[in-house]
Design an enzyme around this catalytic site. Sequence first.
Site, PDB file in Angstrom:
ATOM      1  N   ASP A  28     -13.220  20.652 106.932  1.00 48.60           N
ATOM      2  CA  ASP A  28     -13.058  19.007 106.781  1.00 48.60           C
ATOM      3  C   ASP A  28     -13.676  19.303 105.926  1.00 48.60           C
ATOM      4  OD1 ASP A  28     -12.558  16.976 108.190  1.00 48.60           O
ATOM      5  OD2 ASP A  28     -14.532  16.960 109.644  1.00 48.60           O
ATOM      6  N   GLU A  56     -11.284  16.152 100.486  1.00 46.13           N
ATOM      7  CA  GLU A  56     -10.847  15.433  98.869  1.00 46.13           C
ATOM      8  C   GLU A  56     -11.979  14.978  98.280  1.00 46.13           C
ATOM      9  OE1 GLU A  56     -11.309  12.957 103.322  1.00 46.13           O
ATOM     10  OE2 GLU A  56     -10.470  15.542 102.250  1.00 46.13           O
TER      11      GLU A  56
END
Length: 367
Positions: free
Chosen positions: A60, A63
């Site tokens: 997860d 970014e």
Amino acid sequence: DEGGHLLRMPDGRPAEIQGTPTPDGRIRALFDVTNPATAQWITDKQRPFFDDGLAVIKTDFGEGCPSGAAAADGTPGNYIHNLYPLRYNGLFSDIIGKLTGRTPLVWGRSGWAGSQRYPGQWGGDAESTVVGMQATLRGGLSYATSAPGFWSHDIGGFYGPELTPGLYIRWTQFGALSPLMRAHGLRPREPWEFGSDALRVCRDWIRLRYSLLPYLWQVGGEVEADGIPFIRPLCLQYAQDRVALDVDDEYLLGPDILVAPVMDDGMAPVTRTIYLPAGTWYDFFTDERFEGPTFIERQVSIEDMPVFVRSGGVVPRVEVTPETRNTDDLLGQPWTVHVWGEVSQAAIDSLEGFDGPASIAEVVRHG
């Protein structure tokens, strides 16, 4: 932090994930994925889970790495934001391979150039609305033009208003004919949570997906060998078709199957307009024939989603019964190869089995 495993800024403070603040104001830190000692530390922390049978890690985030961070291996700070998800997925892919002894699979949320080496990726936190479903498909088609990956999405969306049974069914149909399939969200996503009709319809589509695993296996081999995407915008295969360039609510699943998801949240039938590119197309379920390029309209019940096969299509399938519980139950079963239009014997003979040559019980010709 004490072990030196967190990514830091040049002034020594821990780098903070950007874009996802915590309710209590504490920072979200990041592993320094360039530090070999950190890689070993993570491996040791994960080992007990894999000893218990875990197979996949969901990587997860990834970014939100801030630009300017100071990595242990000296990666320039102006590169690290984009490189972080690539190395993050790569690190966990290596760990999974080491701890399982198998070809690894991660379930990544972010990526960068080269991330197709670490499949697969999913579309992140979609809203549980029709608009969220539409955006999910558009995002998947955009991703497909950048990476040939094994892409997926959260069936039902991740957040927002609670799903209607109709939207859950429509999203499950879409998910069943996606490269990878999973249902996920902040609230329950099991079919029986949405009523008996949802359970009945979704069970049929899940069984259909598993029956198509031999076809998906062929597409996966093509993706690996040729670097073309699993899910394909129509304009990728029909590059000279100016209409196909603008179609963002349909897709090709591999070379032969065209899927037209129904973006609706009700249980009543809806009218669906579908574009079929040049060539001969057959309804996957009824064998009705169409000549493209053309637009057609369909009244689509909640049980149905429009699916078509091009002439020349070869779709191997395996029988899925109520007794089938997992993919191990399918491994030794013979396949039925469905073909539409004129198909050579060589195309059938070239099919790759799950583990060695394909075991073909019969060939069923359509059209």
